[in-house]
Design a protein around this motif. Structure first.
Motif, PDB file in Angstrom:
ATOM      1  N   ARG A  77      19.844  33.544  32.751  1.00  0.00           N
ATOM      2  CA  ARG A  77      20.742  32.522  33.287  1.00  0.00           C
ATOM      3  C   ARG A  77      20.103  31.740  34.429  1.00  0.00           C
ATOM      4  NH1 ARG A  77      26.729  34.196  32.535  1.00  0.00           N
ATOM      5  NH2 ARG A  77      26.607  35.682  30.822  1.00  0.00           N
ATOM      6  N   SER A  78      19.214  32.385  35.165  1.00  0.00           N
ATOM      7  CA  SER A  78      18.567  31.709  36.297  1.00  0.00           C
ATOM      8  C   SER A  78      17.675  30.557  35.852  1.00  0.00           C
ATOM      9  CB  SER A  78      17.743  32.718  37.103  1.00  0.00           C
ATOM     10  OG  SER A  78      16.623  33.177  36.357  1.00  0.00           O
ATOM     11  N   ARG A  79      17.342  30.522  34.570  1.00  0.00           N
ATOM     12  CA  ARG A  79      16.522  29.440  34.031  1.00  0.00           C
ATOM     13  C   ARG A  79      17.363  28.216  33.640  1.00  0.00           C
ATOM     14  NH1 ARG A  79      11.464  31.382  31.393  1.00  0.00           N
ATOM     15  NH2 ARG A  79      11.136  33.558  31.953  1.00  0.00           N
ATOM     16  N   LEU A  80      18.683  28.359  33.725  1.00  0.00           N
ATOM     17  CA  LEU A  80      19.585  27.288  33.321  1.00  0.00           C
ATOM     18  C   LEU A  80      20.199  26.636  34.561  1.00  0.00           C
ATOM     19  CD1 LEU A  80      21.416  29.193  30.439  1.00  0.00           C
ATOM     20  CD2 LEU A  80      19.489  27.599  30.216  1.00  0.00           C
ATOM     21  N   SER A  81      20.412  25.340  34.481  1.00  0.00           N
ATOM     22  CA  SER A  81      20.979  24.600  35.619  1.00  0.00           C
ATOM     23  C   SER A  81      22.500  24.489  35.523  1.00  0.00           C
ATOM     24  CB  SER A  81      20.369  23.193  35.680  1.00  0.00           C
ATOM     25  OG  SER A  81      20.660  22.476  34.483  1.00  0.00           O
ATOM     26  N   PHE A  82      23.084  25.131  34.538  1.00  0.00           N
ATOM     27  CA  PHE A  82      24.525  25.061  34.320  1.00  0.00           C
ATOM     28  C   PHE A  82      25.080  26.476  34.159  1.00  0.00           C
ATOM     29  CE2 PHE A  82      22.171  24.399  30.392  1.00  0.00           C
ATOM     30  CZ  PHE A  82      22.633  25.447  29.609  1.00  0.00           C
ATOM     31  N   GLY A  83      26.392  26.598  34.255  1.00  0.00           N
ATOM     32  CA  GLY A  83      27.032  27.890  34.146  1.00  0.00           C
ATOM     33  C   GLY A  83      27.216  28.347  32.711  1.00  0.00           C
ATOM     34  N   ALA A 130      16.771  22.996  28.167  1.00  0.00           N
ATOM     35  CA  ALA A 130      16.688  24.245  28.928  1.00  0.00           C
ATOM     36  C   ALA A 130      17.021  25.445  28.052  1.00  0.00           C
ATOM     37  CB  ALA A 130      17.633  24.177  30.124  1.00  0.00           C
ATOM     38  N   ILE A 131      18.022  25.285  27.180  1.00  0.00           N
ATOM     39  CA  ILE A 131      18.362  26.372  26.251  1.00  0.00           C
ATOM     40  C   ILE A 131      17.189  26.652  25.326  1.00  0.00           C
ATOM     41  CG2 ILE A 131      19.879  27.066  24.357  1.00  0.00           C
ATOM     42  CD1 ILE A 131      22.054  25.268  25.607  1.00  0.00           C
ATOM     43  N   HIS A 132      16.596  25.599  24.798  1.00  0.00           N
ATOM     44  CA  HIS A 132      15.520  25.745  23.830  1.00  0.00           C
ATOM     45  C   HIS A 132      14.224  26.240  24.454  1.00  0.00           C
ATOM     46  CE1 HIS A 132      17.674  22.620  21.042  1.00  0.00           C
ATOM     47  NE2 HIS A 132      18.382  23.722  21.257  1.00  0.00           N
ATOM     48  N   SER A 133      14.143  26.190  25.772  1.00  0.00           N
ATOM     49  CA  SER A 133      12.949  26.668  26.473  1.00  0.00           C
ATOM     50  C   SER A 133      13.064  28.126  26.894  1.00  0.00           C
ATOM     51  CB  SER A 133      12.697  25.799  27.714  1.00  0.00           C
ATOM     52  OG  SER A 133      12.461  24.440  27.357  1.00  0.00           O
ATOM     53  N   LEU A 134      14.200  28.763  26.644  1.00  0.00           N
ATOM     54  CA  LEU A 134      14.387  30.160  27.005  1.00  0.00           C
ATOM     55  C   LEU A 134      13.461  31.053  26.175  1.00  0.00           C
ATOM     56  CD1 LEU A 134      18.298  30.349  27.234  1.00  0.00           C
ATOM     57  CD2 LEU A 134      16.674  30.340  29.147  1.00  0.00           C
ATOM     58  N   VAL A 193      15.142  29.324  20.791  1.00  0.00           N
ATOM     59  CA  VAL A 193      16.483  29.811  21.110  1.00  0.00           C
ATOM     60  C   VAL A 193      17.437  28.626  21.015  1.00  0.00           C
ATOM     61  CG1 VAL A 193      17.968  30.780  22.908  1.00  0.00           C
ATOM     62  CG2 VAL A 193      15.604  31.582  22.673  1.00  0.00           C
ATOM     63  N   ILE A 194      18.536  28.770  20.304  1.00  0.00           N
ATOM     64  CA  ILE A 194      19.534  27.705  20.234  1.00  0.00           C
ATOM     65  C   ILE A 194      20.925  28.287  20.472  1.00  0.00           C
ATOM     66  CG2 ILE A 194      18.144  26.380  18.588  1.00  0.00           C
ATOM     67  CD1 ILE A 194      20.239  27.134  16.412  1.00  0.00           C
ATOM     68  N   ASN A 195      21.820  27.445  20.938  1.00  0.00           N
ATOM     69  CA  ASN A 195      23.221  27.843  21.070  1.00  0.00           C
ATOM     70  C   ASN A 195      23.811  28.059  19.682  1.00  0.00           C
ATOM     71  OD1 ASN A 195      26.166  26.663  20.881  1.00  0.00           O
ATOM     72  ND2 ASN A 195      26.005  27.513  22.946  1.00  0.00           N
ATOM     73  N   GLY A 196      23.510  27.167  18.753  1.00  0.00           N
ATOM     74  CA  GLY A 196      23.901  27.338  17.355  1.00  0.00           C
ATOM     75  C   GLY A 196      25.236  26.748  16.972  1.00  0.00           C
ATOM     76  N   SER A 197      26.144  26.604  17.941  1.00  0.00           N
ATOM     77  CA  SER A 197      27.459  26.022  17.636  1.00  0.00           C
ATOM     78  C   SER A 197      27.793  24.920  18.625  1.00  0.00           C
ATOM     79  CB  SER A 197      28.543  27.107  17.679  1.00  0.00           C
ATOM     80  OG  SER A 197      28.576  27.741  18.944  1.00  0.00           O
ATOM     81  N   LEU A 198      26.765  24.337  19.207  1.00  0.00           N
ATOM     82  CA  LEU A 198      26.952  23.344  20.257  1.00  0.00           C
ATOM     83  C   LEU A 198      27.647  22.097  19.724  1.00  0.00           C
ATOM     84  CD1 LEU A 198      26.243  23.228  23.268  1.00  0.00           C
ATOM     85  CD2 LEU A 198      24.202  21.941  22.659  1.00  0.00           C
ATOM     86  N   ASP A 223      16.395  26.343  14.229  1.00  0.00           N
ATOM     87  CA  ASP A 223      15.972  24.947  14.356  1.00  0.00           C
ATOM     88  C   ASP A 223      16.631  24.286  15.566  1.00  0.00           C
ATOM     89  OD1 ASP A 223      15.228  22.314  14.048  1.00  0.00           O
ATOM     90  OD2 ASP A 223      16.031  22.098  12.014  1.00  0.00           O
ATOM     91  N   PRO A 224      15.851  23.803  16.543  1.00  0.00           N
ATOM     92  CA  PRO A 224      16.440  23.138  17.713  1.00  0.00           C
ATOM     93  C   PRO A 224      17.248  21.897  17.366  1.00  0.00           C
ATOM     94  CG  PRO A 224      14.053  22.804  17.629  1.00  0.00           C
ATOM     95  CD  PRO A 224      14.377  23.854  16.623  1.00  0.00           C
ATOM     96  N   ALA A 225      16.972  21.286  16.223  1.00  0.00           N
ATOM     97  CA  ALA A 225      17.716  20.086  15.822  1.00  0.00           C
ATOM     98  C   ALA A 225      19.191  20.379  15.610  1.00  0.00           C
ATOM     99  CB  ALA A 225      17.110  19.498  14.541  1.00  0.00           C
ATOM    100  N   ARG A 226      19.541  21.628  15.334  1.00  0.00           N
ATOM    101  CA  ARG A 226      20.951  21.966  15.115  1.00  0.00           C
ATOM    102  C   ARG A 226      21.787  21.702  16.363  1.00  0.00           C
ATOM    103  NH1 ARG A 226      21.714  27.756  12.408  1.00  0.00           N
ATOM    104  NH2 ARG A 226      23.769  27.335  13.294  1.00  0.00           N
ATOM    105  N   ASP A 227      21.216  21.984  17.527  1.00  0.00           N
ATOM    106  CA  ASP A 227      21.957  21.768  18.775  1.00  0.00           C
ATOM    107  C   ASP A 227      22.045  20.298  19.156  1.00  0.00           C
ATOM    108  OD1 ASP A 227      22.557  24.400  19.212  1.00  0.00           O
ATOM    109  OD2 ASP A 227      21.019  24.746  20.731  1.00  0.00           O
TER     110      ASP A 227
END
Length: 336
Positions: A77-83, A130-134, A193-198, A223-227
């Motif tokens: 989570r510390s790698r993300l700028s959002f909650g 940021a999500i995809h860079s995790l 890494v993707i959220n998948g349901s963004l 696939d990052p394109a999904r997000d």
């Protein structure tokens, strides 16, 4: 019958010992959607959200979301700028369970307000990057799903095949989508890494800043394109460009086919909508899907765009697709 926020507040105190709930109010649309939920406040200014699934689908989604939230450690989570939602506790109710989370401030993003120059599209692009860079290790260590480019291609092909089998998919779209699926260069990407349901409703904003992202039940490596598919519904090309430019800048790379695959996924939502209507035998949804696909065909033909293959350098500008998919979301809400 929808559970009152007072009932949900009582469940929260059962979920967490010594939880000091001073105020309780509704959260979301009462009696609508897949969850009963309430927003709670404590004496020290703390705020929480408690949710109880109303359907088996929602229960499965909540369970998957909980696994993902637990996988998102403090280090990640510390790698993300959002909650990101934090789990606080749970309590049994009937044959399911209520889950208590820390409240995340912000309002759900409205796609039509994602105007270029406002700063919001750039914030969206940077947040997704940021999500995809995790690191992928925390996803695999948690036993979550990982998909290869071949599996992404095969999944898209399955959607097209099943939609075509209804006999209602326009030939022009079959040709367009199959050409993209058969283009090997389109599927040459590095899974992330993707959220998948963004989607827009899961992105919380405060001004032009992304304050939080909800809905992690499809966290995976894929696939990052999904997000990024939902971004194609932004008001205009400049807005979409701003998202993708910020994304590329944040990741320090530019994958040539990313936008084309995102566009393909965005358009395939119409095929999924058709399949939903066919599966539920809802003639209104089927007719609606057929009409929307017809308009998409007109838009594709009038725009004189090349197919979504490796030779294409621009994503299809289907300004009407978001309007079409807004109807999709309305029907999804009504059928939930």
């Amino acid at each position: 019958m929808a559970r009152s926020h007072f009932t949900l507040a009582a469940l929260a105190t059962a979920a967490v010992a010594d939880l000091d709930v001073r105020r309780a109010g509704p959260h979301g649309s009462i009696g609508a959607g897949d969850f009963d939920s309430a927003r709670l406040s404590g004496s020290g200014g703390e705020e929480w959200i408690i949710r109880v699934p109303r359907t088996t689908r929602a229960e499965a989604q909540q369970s998957a979301d909980l696994v993902a939230i637990r996988a998102l450690s403090q280090g990640v989570r510390s790698r993300l700028s959002f909650g990101v939602p934090s789990y606080r506790g749970q309590a049994p109710i009937a044959e399911t369970r209520a889950i208590l989370y820390d409240y995340l401030a912000g309002e759900p993003l409205v796609v039509s307000e994602m105007i270029a120059g406002s700063g919001l599209p750039s914030s969206v692009g940077a947040a997704i990057a940021a999500i995809h860079s995790l690191p992928t290790s925390f996803v695999t260590d948690s036993g979550l799903t990982s998909h290869t480019p071949f599996e992404a291609m095969r999944s898209s092909a399955s959607v097209v095949d099943r939609a075509a089998a209804t006999g209602l998919l326009p030939a022009a779209l079959v040709e367009r989508w199959e050409s993209a699926i058969q283009d090997s260069q389109l599927w040459q990407f590095q899974p992330t890494v993707i959220n998948g349901s963004l989607e827009a409703s899961s992105v919380l904003v405060s001004g032009d800043r992304i304050s939080g992202i909800l809905g992690w039940h499809e966290l995976q490596i894929a696939d990052p394109a999904r997000d990024l598919a939902w971004v194609l519904g932004a008001p205009n090309d400049d807005s979409v460009d701003a998202v993708f430019d910020a994304y590329a800048a944040a990741r320090g790379t530019s994958e040539r086919q990313l936008r084309n695959r995102a566009t393909l996924y965005h358009e395939l939502d119409l095929a999924r909508y058709l399949l939903h209507g066919s599966h539920t035998k809802n003639t209104e949804v089927v007719d609606d899907a057929v009409a929307m696909m017809s308009r998409l065909v007109d838009s594709v033909q009038q725009s004189d765009e090349r197919p979504l293959v490796s030779g294409s350098t621009e994503a299809l500008d289907v300004a009407g697709v978001e309007n079409l998919l807004a109807t999709t979301e309305r029907h999804r809400s009504e059928s939930a």
